[in-house]
Design an enzyme around this catalytic site. Structure first.
Site, PDB file in Angstrom:
ATOM      1  N   ARG A 247      61.651 169.551  69.581  1.00 59.71           N
ATOM      2  CA  ARG A 247      60.262 169.355  69.887  1.00 59.71           C
ATOM      3  C   ARG A 247      60.103 169.440  71.527  1.00 59.71           C
ATOM      4  NH1 ARG A 247      57.445 164.696  67.138  1.00 59.71           N
ATOM      5  NH2 ARG A 247      55.707 165.653  68.138  1.00 59.71           N
TER       6      ARG A 247
ATOM      7  N   HIS B   7      49.533 158.430  72.018  1.00 55.00           N
ATOM      8  CA  HIS B   7      50.697 158.393  71.306  1.00 55.00           C
ATOM      9  C   HIS B   7      51.912 158.603  71.986  1.00 55.00           C
ATOM     10  CE1 HIS B   7      48.141 159.517  67.374  1.00 55.00           C
ATOM     11  NE2 HIS B   7      48.022 158.239  67.739  1.00 55.00           N
TER      12      HIS B   7
HETATM   13  C1  BV8 Z   1      49.423 151.401  64.467  1.00 54.88           C
HETATM   14  C2  BV8 Z   1      53.744 160.353  68.097  1.00 54.88           C
HETATM   15  C3  BV8 Z   1      49.201 149.016  64.391  1.00 54.88           C
HETATM   16  C4  BV8 Z   1      55.055 160.783  67.351  1.00 54.88           C
HETATM   17  C5  BV8 Z   1      51.973 159.961  66.039  1.00 54.88           C
HETATM   18  C6  BV8 Z   1      44.780 151.588  59.883  1.00 54.88           C
HETATM   19  C7  BV8 Z   1      44.506 150.993  61.202  1.00 54.88           C
HETATM   20  C8  BV8 Z   1      45.608 150.870  61.993  1.00 54.88           C
HETATM   21  C9  BV8 Z   1      46.964 151.738  61.452  1.00 54.88           C
HETATM   22  C10 BV8 Z   1      47.009 152.181  60.285  1.00 54.88           C
HETATM   23  C11 BV8 Z   1      45.951 152.168  59.486  1.00 54.88           C
HETATM   24  N1  BV8 Z   1      46.375 152.773  58.252  1.00 54.88           N
HETATM   25  C12 BV8 Z   1      47.641 153.267  58.549  1.00 54.88           C
HETATM   26  C13 BV8 Z   1      48.207 152.833  59.536  1.00 54.88           C
HETATM   27  C14 BV8 Z   1      49.481 153.096  59.943  1.00 54.88           C
HETATM   28  C15 BV8 Z   1      49.710 154.263  60.889  1.00 54.88           C
HETATM   29  C16 BV8 Z   1      48.845 155.489  60.173  1.00 54.88           C
HETATM   30  O1  BV8 Z   1      47.595 155.993  60.628  1.00 54.88           O
HETATM   31  N2  BV8 Z   1      49.461 156.270  59.154  1.00 54.88           N
HETATM   32  C17 BV8 Z   1      48.886 157.228  58.566  1.00 54.88           C
HETATM   33  C18 BV8 Z   1      49.858 158.518  58.189  1.00 54.88           C
HETATM   34  C19 BV8 Z   1      47.951 156.786  57.530  1.00 54.88           C
HETATM   35  N3  BV8 Z   1      49.155 154.272  62.302  1.00 54.88           N
HETATM   36  C20 BV8 Z   1      50.199 153.721  63.055  1.00 54.88           C
HETATM   37  O2  BV8 Z   1      51.283 153.433  62.763  1.00 54.88           O
HETATM   38  C21 BV8 Z   1      49.854 153.647  64.457  1.00 54.88           C
HETATM   39  N4  BV8 Z   1      50.076 152.524  64.991  1.00 54.88           N
HETATM   40  O3  BV8 Z   1      48.527 151.339  63.943  1.00 54.88           O
HETATM   41  O4  BV8 Z   1      49.872 150.019  64.885  1.00 54.88           O
HETATM   42  C22 BV8 Z   1      50.185 148.051  64.091  1.00 54.88           C
HETATM   43  C23 BV8 Z   1      51.380 148.273  64.491  1.00 54.88           C
HETATM   44  C24 BV8 Z   1      52.329 147.143  64.182  1.00 54.88           C
HETATM   45  C25 BV8 Z   1      51.857 146.176  63.505  1.00 54.88           C
HETATM   46  C26 BV8 Z   1      50.465 146.009  63.151  1.00 54.88           C
HETATM   47  C27 BV8 Z   1      49.564 147.031  63.523  1.00 54.88           C
HETATM   48  C28 BV8 Z   1      50.417 154.572  65.297  1.00 54.88           C
HETATM   49  C29 BV8 Z   1      50.375 155.925  64.820  1.00 54.88           C
HETATM   50  C30 BV8 Z   1      50.905 156.885  65.917  1.00 54.88           C
HETATM   51  C31 BV8 Z   1      51.992 157.774  65.400  1.00 54.88           C
HETATM   52  N5  BV8 Z   1      52.487 158.697  66.038  1.00 54.88           N
HETATM   53  N6  BV8 Z   1      52.699 160.818  67.161  1.00 54.88           N
HETATM   54  C32 BV8 Z   1      55.618 162.167  67.431  1.00 54.88           C
HETATM   55  O5  BV8 Z   1      54.611 163.004  67.824  1.00 54.88           O
HETATM   56  O6  BV8 Z   1      56.606 162.307  66.926  1.00 54.88           O
HETATM   57  S1  BV8 Z   1      50.911 160.585  65.308  1.00 54.88           S
HETATM   58  C33 BV8 Z   1      50.999 162.063  65.147  1.00 54.88           C
HETATM   59  O7  BV8 Z   1      50.120 162.475  64.171  1.00 54.88           O
HETATM   60  C34 BV8 Z   1      50.869 163.009  66.280  1.00 54.88           C
HETATM   61  O8  BV8 Z   1      50.322 162.310  67.410  1.00 54.88           O
HETATM   62  C35 BV8 Z   1      49.539 163.743  65.784  1.00 54.88           C
HETATM   63  O9  BV8 Z   1      48.828 164.245  66.564  1.00 54.88           O
HETATM   64  C36 BV8 Z   1      49.070 162.896  64.907  1.00 54.88           C
HETATM   65  C37 BV8 Z   1      47.645 163.060  64.010  1.00 54.88           C
HETATM   66  O10 BV8 Z   1      47.921 164.180  63.393  1.00 54.88           O
HETATM   67  P1  BV8 Z   1      46.894 165.375  63.839  1.00 54.88           P
HETATM   68  O11 BV8 Z   1      47.050 165.669  65.333  1.00 54.88           O
HETATM   69  O12 BV8 Z   1      45.637 165.182  63.269  1.00 54.88           O
HETATM   70  O13 BV8 Z   1      47.744 166.900  63.355  1.00 54.88           O
HETATM   71  P2  BV8 Z   1      47.863 167.163  61.757  1.00 54.88           P
HETATM   72  O14 BV8 Z   1      48.922 167.905  61.673  1.00 54.88           O
HETATM   73  O15 BV8 Z   1      47.547 165.973  60.764  1.00 54.88           O
HETATM   74  O16 BV8 Z   1      46.493 167.950  61.661  1.00 54.88           O
HETATM   75  C38 BV8 Z   1      46.418 169.026  62.371  1.00 54.88           C
HETATM   76  C39 BV8 Z   1      44.720 169.763  62.201  1.00 54.88           C
HETATM   77  O17 BV8 Z   1      44.533 170.637  63.027  1.00 54.88           O
HETATM   78  C40 BV8 Z   1      44.351 169.924  60.726  1.00 54.88           C
HETATM   79  O18 BV8 Z   1      43.139 169.461  60.595  1.00 54.88           O
HETATM   80  C41 BV8 Z   1      44.278 171.421  60.904  1.00 54.88           C
HETATM   81  O19 BV8 Z   1      43.276 171.704  59.986  1.00 54.88           O
HETATM   82  C42 BV8 Z   1      43.850 171.546  62.191  1.00 54.88           C
HETATM   83  N7  BV8 Z   1      44.280 172.971  62.821  1.00 54.88           N
HETATM   84  C43 BV8 Z   1      45.303 173.743  62.585  1.00 54.88           C
HETATM   85  N8  BV8 Z   1      45.396 174.662  63.442  1.00 54.88           N
HETATM   86  C44 BV8 Z   1      44.114 174.578  64.148  1.00 54.88           C
HETATM   87  C45 BV8 Z   1      43.648 173.437  63.656  1.00 54.88           C
HETATM   88  N9  BV8 Z   1      42.161 173.380  64.404  1.00 54.88           N
HETATM   89  C46 BV8 Z   1      41.666 174.158  65.139  1.00 54.88           C
HETATM   90  N10 BV8 Z   1      42.357 175.252  65.408  1.00 54.88           N
HETATM   91  C47 BV8 Z   1      43.727 175.411  64.897  1.00 54.88           C
HETATM   92  N11 BV8 Z   1      44.320 176.630  65.614  1.00 54.88           N
END
Ligand code: BV8
Ligand code: ZN
Length: 299
Positions: free
Chosen positions: A102, A154
């Site tokens: 990446r 992030h």
């Molecule tokens: C945490 C870095 C607390 C790594 C990333 C509720 C509250 C708190 C936490 C949670 C919760 N529910 C669940 C959780 C846990 C978890 C979470 O959210 N899980 C998800 C899967 C449900 N969250 C966490 O763990 C976070 N930490 O909350 O800590 C805590 C901790 C310990 C103890 C207690 C509490 C940390 C989350 C960070 C994870 N790291 N990235 C790496 O990059 O390798 S996240 C990763 O996903 C990227 O950063 C990315 O950006 C992110 C989100 O995805 P998107 O950017 O939205 O990308 P995606 O592919 O999903 O979507 C792309 C979109 O673009 C689509 O809609 C598509 O249609 C659109 N698109 C595509 N092409 C185009 C376009 N739009 C316009 N133009 C185009 N051309």
């Protein structure tokens, strides 16, 4: 007043606030119509504070795969499986090969006109503006975004951190490859199992270095989150631009509701239609729709 004061305690209060005089682009006949109403709102004195929430879709046109799109898989691994502390500690070599790939891709990528449109908005001083980016690819920085108005929620592919508990080493590093074993151009079809001695080591203590990104299950860095909350408490949010994100990762995704709950209008820039009722939805490549929406005389 702090952030909690801004979040209404009752669902219907949210509903009323959010639905008030909504100008949903879902009913709009054409993009032109919603672009027109968007521009008139942007120019009005009702739009003084703008927050952008950015995701991987903003970098899609720079040929970087999104997390959940078709190209999101790497060697049959989903990024979600590799972007965790457990994955790293059970096979640091595999996770480092993923991040080396990446880093290599991001270093080859150029910012697109969507990144540049946001960077231009960050240079305008007639509105309060802040970008929360979930992206780790450094493309917003490369596009010239004002760094004081860019919050990396992030982390970054180009930050390295020591894994030794007692060591505070961290650095920005754009070397490619980081070690000869992580030379992506030499990766074979079958990835070799790497020994930790072949992985990046801390120059201070010799410990294993890790990518400076936030993995799933890890807390977000305090400083950018505090700065986002300070911005919102100080300025409110008249408009949130939700750009290229599936809003499926928390707590970053919660900023859409925070903006809505204080009467902020929502503009979605995505290739997919969002079922939620939003004020504007600009469907298409945000590298095209965003410059069109923001490309105006200085506001
Ligand atoms: C945490 C870095 C607390 C790594 C990333 C509720 C509250 C708190 C936490 C949670 C919760 N529910 C669940 C959780 C846990 C978890 C979470 O959210 N899980 C998800 C899967 C449900 N969250 C966490 O763990 C976070 N930490 O909350 O800590 C805590 C901790 C310990 C103890 C207690 C509490 C940390 C989350 C960070 C994870 N790291 N990235 C790496 O990059 O390798 S996240 C990763 O996903 C990227 O950063 C990315 O950006 C992110 C989100 O995805 P998107 O950017 O939205 O990308 P995606 O592919 O999903 O979507 C792309 C979109 O673009 C689509 O809609 C598509 O249609 C659109 N698109 C595509 N092409 C185009 C376009 N739009 C316009 N133009 C185009 N051309
Ligand atoms: Zn160290």
């Amino acid at each position: 007043m702090d952030l909690d004061d801004l979040i209404p305690d009752s669902e219907d209060e949210t509903k009323t606030v959010a639905d008030k005089d909504r100008n949903s682009a879902c009913d709009s006949k054409s993009l032109e119509h919603s672009m027109e109403t968007f521009h008139s709102f942007l120019r009005s004195d009702k739009c003084r504070s703008i927050l952008a929430l950015v995701g991987a879709g903003l970098s899609a046109s720079s040929n970087l795969p999104t997390f959940r799109g078709a190209g999101g898989y790497w060697r049959n691994y989903s990024p979600i499986d590799l972007a965790t502390p457990d994955a790293f500690y059970s096979d640091p070599g595999l996770v480092w090969q993923f991040y080396a790939y990446r880093r290599h891709m991001a270093l080859q990528a150029e910012p697109n006109s969507g990144h540049r449109a946001l960077a231009r908005l960050s240079q305008v001083h007639t509105v309060d503006f802040m970008t929360i980016t979930q992206n780790v690819d450094d493309l917003s920085q490369k596009a010239g975004h004002d760094l004081q108005k860019l919050l990396e929620f992030h982390g970054s592919l180009f930050e390295l951190r020591c894994t030794e508990f007692s060591c505070s080493y961290k650095s920005r590093n754009f070397d490619d490859p980081l070690t000869s074993a992580l030379d992506v151009t030499k990766f074979d079809r079958d990835l070799p199992h790497l020994d930790p001695s072949q992985l990046p080591r801390c120059p201070q203590c010799g410990g294993l270095l890790r990518p400076g990104v936030v993995w799933f299950g890890e807390s977000l860095p305090l400083q950018p989150v505090d700065r986002a909350d300070e911005f919102i408490v100080r300025n409110g949010v008249d408009l949130i631009l939700v750009i290229g994100t599936s809003c499926s990762v928390w707590p970053a995704a919660s900023y859409v509701d925070i903006a809505k709950n204080q009467g902020g209008k929502v503009a979605i820039f995505n290739t997919e239609v969002d079922s939620e009722l939003n004020d504007w939805q600009f469907i298409g490549d945000c590298a095209k729709t965003l410059p069109e929406a923001l490309e105006m005389e200085p506001i």
